[in-house]
Write a protein that holds these residues in place. Structure first.
Motif, PDB file in Angstrom:
ATOM      1  N   LEU A  22       0.950  -1.224   0.284  1.00 18.69           N
ATOM      2  CA  LEU A  22      -0.205  -0.188  -0.038  1.00 18.69           C
ATOM      3  C   LEU A  22       0.444   1.149  -0.082  1.00 18.69           C
ATOM      4  N   PRO A  23       0.317   2.116  -0.644  1.00 15.05           N
ATOM      5  CA  PRO A  23       1.321   3.446  -0.672  1.00 15.05           C
ATOM      6  C   PRO A  23       0.873   4.240   0.924  1.00 15.05           C
ATOM      7  N   ALA A  24       2.411   4.907   1.454  1.00 14.35           N
ATOM      8  CA  ALA A  24       2.533   5.456   2.524  1.00 14.35           C
ATOM      9  C   ALA A  24       1.334   6.100   2.956  1.00 14.35           C
ATOM     10  N   ASP A  25       1.888   7.325   2.250  1.00 11.72           N
ATOM     11  CA  ASP A  25       0.557   8.266   2.223  1.00 11.72           C
ATOM     12  C   ASP A  25      -1.614   8.421   1.873  1.00 11.72           C
ATOM     13  N   LEU A  26      -1.506   6.441   1.901  1.00 11.80           N
ATOM     14  CA  LEU A  26      -2.725   5.883   1.263  1.00 11.80           C
ATOM     15  C   LEU A  26      -3.363   7.269   2.774  1.00 11.80           C
ATOM     16  N   ALA A  27      -3.652   7.011   4.406  1.00 10.22           N
ATOM     17  CA  ALA A  27      -4.700   6.955   4.997  1.00 10.22           C
ATOM     18  C   ALA A  27      -4.477   8.720   4.773  1.00 10.22           C
ATOM     19  N   LEU A  28      -3.387   9.657   4.636  1.00  6.83           N
ATOM     20  CA  LEU A  28      -3.335  10.709   4.222  1.00  6.83           C
ATOM     21  C   LEU A  28      -4.414  11.283   3.369  1.00  6.83           C
ATOM     22  N   ARG A  29      -4.394  10.132   2.012  1.00  6.39           N
ATOM     23  CA  ARG A  29      -5.364  11.114   0.739  1.00  6.39           C
ATOM     24  C   ARG A  29      -6.742  11.016   1.298  1.00  6.39           C
ATOM     25  N   ALA A  30      -6.880   9.313   2.363  1.00  4.54           N
ATOM     26  CA  ALA A  30      -8.388   9.130   2.214  1.00  4.54           C
ATOM     27  C   ALA A  30      -8.632  10.197   3.365  1.00  4.54           C
ATOM     28  N   ARG A  31      -8.273  10.954   4.091  1.00  5.56           N
ATOM     29  CA  ARG A  31      -8.621  11.869   5.395  1.00  5.56           C
ATOM     30  C   ARG A  31      -8.888  13.089   4.848  1.00  5.56           C
ATOM     31  N   SER A  32      -7.841  13.379   3.470  1.00 10.61           N
ATOM     32  CA  SER A  32      -7.873  14.908   2.589  1.00 10.61           C
ATOM     33  C   SER A  32      -9.657  14.634   1.993  1.00 10.61           C
ATOM     34  N   ARG A  33      -9.461  13.433   1.419  1.00  9.90           N
ATOM     35  CA  ARG A  33     -10.700  13.564   0.493  1.00  9.90           C
ATOM     36  C   ARG A  33     -11.546  13.390   0.952  1.00  9.90           C
ATOM     37  N   GLY A  34     -11.584  12.504   2.665  1.00 11.17           N
ATOM     38  CA  GLY A  34     -13.486  12.847   3.274  1.00 11.17           C
ATOM     39  C   GLY A  34     -13.823  13.969   3.661  1.00 11.17           C
ATOM     40  N   ASP A  35     -12.423  14.853   3.980  1.00 13.73           N
ATOM     41  CA  ASP A  35     -12.481  16.068   4.625  1.00 13.73           C
ATOM     42  C   ASP A  35     -13.186  16.765   4.105  1.00 13.73           C
ATOM     43  N   ARG A  36     -12.535  16.801   2.834  1.00 12.83           N
ATOM     44  CA  ARG A  36     -13.322  18.150   0.882  1.00 12.83           C
ATOM     45  C   ARG A  36     -14.528  17.237   1.103  1.00 12.83           C
ATOM     46  N   LEU A  37     -14.648  16.433   1.247  1.00 10.51           N
ATOM     47  CA  LEU A  37     -16.548  15.683   1.059  1.00 10.51           C
ATOM     48  C   LEU A  37     -16.855  16.323   1.427  1.00 10.51           C
ATOM     49  N   LEU A  38     -16.365  16.567   3.208  1.00  8.51           N
ATOM     50  CA  LEU A  38     -17.424  16.635   3.603  1.00  8.51           C
ATOM     51  C   LEU A  38     -18.081  18.258   3.670  1.00  8.51           C
ATOM     52  N   ARG A  39     -17.043  19.053   3.257  1.00 10.73           N
ATOM     53  CA  ARG A  39     -17.433  20.122   3.467  1.00 10.73           C
ATOM     54  C   ARG A  39     -18.220  20.832   2.245  1.00 10.73           C
ATOM     55  N   ARG A  40     -17.969  19.893   0.856  1.00 10.76           N
ATOM     56  CA  ARG A  40     -18.755  20.009  -0.071  1.00 10.76           C
ATOM     57  C   ARG A  40     -20.699  19.528   0.204  1.00 10.76           C
ATOM     58  N   ARG A  41     -20.606  18.791   1.294  1.00 10.12           N
ATOM     59  CA  ARG A  41     -21.663  18.841   1.485  1.00 10.12           C
ATOM     60  C   ARG A  41     -22.053  19.404   2.398  1.00 10.12           C
ATOM     61  N   HIS A  42     -21.109  20.270   3.406  1.00 10.66           N
ATOM     62  CA  HIS A  42     -21.871  21.297   4.311  1.00 10.66           C
ATOM     63  C   HIS A  42     -22.414  22.256   3.174  1.00 10.66           C
ATOM     64  N   ALA A  43     -21.507  22.840   2.201  1.00 15.77           N
ATOM     65  CA  ALA A  43     -21.572  24.023   1.691  1.00 15.77           C
ATOM     66  C   ALA A  43     -22.839  23.811   0.402  1.00 15.77           C
ATOM     67  N   LEU A  44     -23.199  22.423  -0.452  1.00 17.80           N
ATOM     68  CA  LEU A  44     -24.405  22.121  -0.448  1.00 17.80           C
ATOM     69  C   LEU A  44     -25.750  22.201   0.309  1.00 17.80           C
ATOM     70  N   ARG A  45     -25.478  22.307   1.530  1.00 19.04           N
ATOM     71  CA  ARG A  45     -26.907  21.947   2.261  1.00 19.04           C
ATOM     72  C   ARG A  45     -26.892  23.201   3.119  1.00 19.04           C
ATOM     73  N   SER A  46     -26.098  24.194   3.396  1.00 22.11           N
ATOM     74  CA  SER A  46     -26.276  25.354   2.988  1.00 22.11           C
ATOM     75  C   SER A  46     -26.794  26.183   2.654  1.00 22.11           C
ATOM     76  N   LEU A  47     -26.576  25.937   1.646  1.00 21.23           N
ATOM     77  CA  LEU A  47     -26.956  26.661   0.153  1.00 21.23           C
ATOM     78  C   LEU A  47     -28.826  26.364   0.174  1.00 21.23           C
ATOM     79  N   LEU A  48     -28.748  24.964  -0.523  1.00 23.37           N
ATOM     80  CA  LEU A  48     -30.468  24.887   0.113  1.00 23.37           C
ATOM     81  C   LEU A  48     -30.720  24.900   0.510  1.00 23.37           C
ATOM     82  N   TRP A  49     -30.285  25.285   2.202  1.00 24.33           N
ATOM     83  CA  TRP A  49     -31.750  25.912   3.415  1.00 24.33           C
ATOM     84  C   TRP A  49     -31.511  27.658   2.686  1.00 24.33           C
ATOM     85  N   THR A  50     -30.722  27.589   3.000  1.00 21.22           N
ATOM     86  CA  THR A  50     -30.498  29.209   2.054  1.00 21.22           C
ATOM     87  C   THR A  50     -31.636  29.895   1.089  1.00 21.22           C
TER      88      THR A  50
END
Length: 83
Positions: A22-50
């Motif tokens: 496995l690549p050495a930075d697999l956990a870091l890449r997975a976490r950064s991707r997960g954080d990015r997805l959470l930020r997008r989801r939060h932004a989309l939810r905020s936009l829809l509520w607005t």
């Protein structure tokens, strides 16, 4: 030999073999991707509520101005002629 025994034997053979490294930075890449997805989801939810709030506000202001619940005046109907 029954089918479950053959499947179990194949599974054990696959698990006992060598595994791909496995690549050495697999956990870091997975976490950064997960954080990015959470930020997008939060932004989309905020936009829809607005948007929902603005739509409700527009509906309320239109209803306050137009008063669609009131009965229209009799002067607005055309005259009825007998045949």
């Amino acid at each position: 030999m029954t089918l479950p025994d053959r499947q179990e034997r194949e599974l054990r053979r696959m698990l006992d073999g060598s595994h791909a490294p496995l690549p050495a930075d697999l956990a870091l890449r997975a976490r950064s991707r997960g954080d990015r997805l959470l930020r997008r989801r939060h932004a989309l939810r905020s936009l829809l509520w607005t948007l929902a709030f603005l739509a409700a506000l527009a509906l309320a202001s239109w209803a306050a101005v137009a008063e669609p619940w009131s009965v229209p005046s009799r002067d607005s109907t055309p005259p009825v002629y007998r045949w």
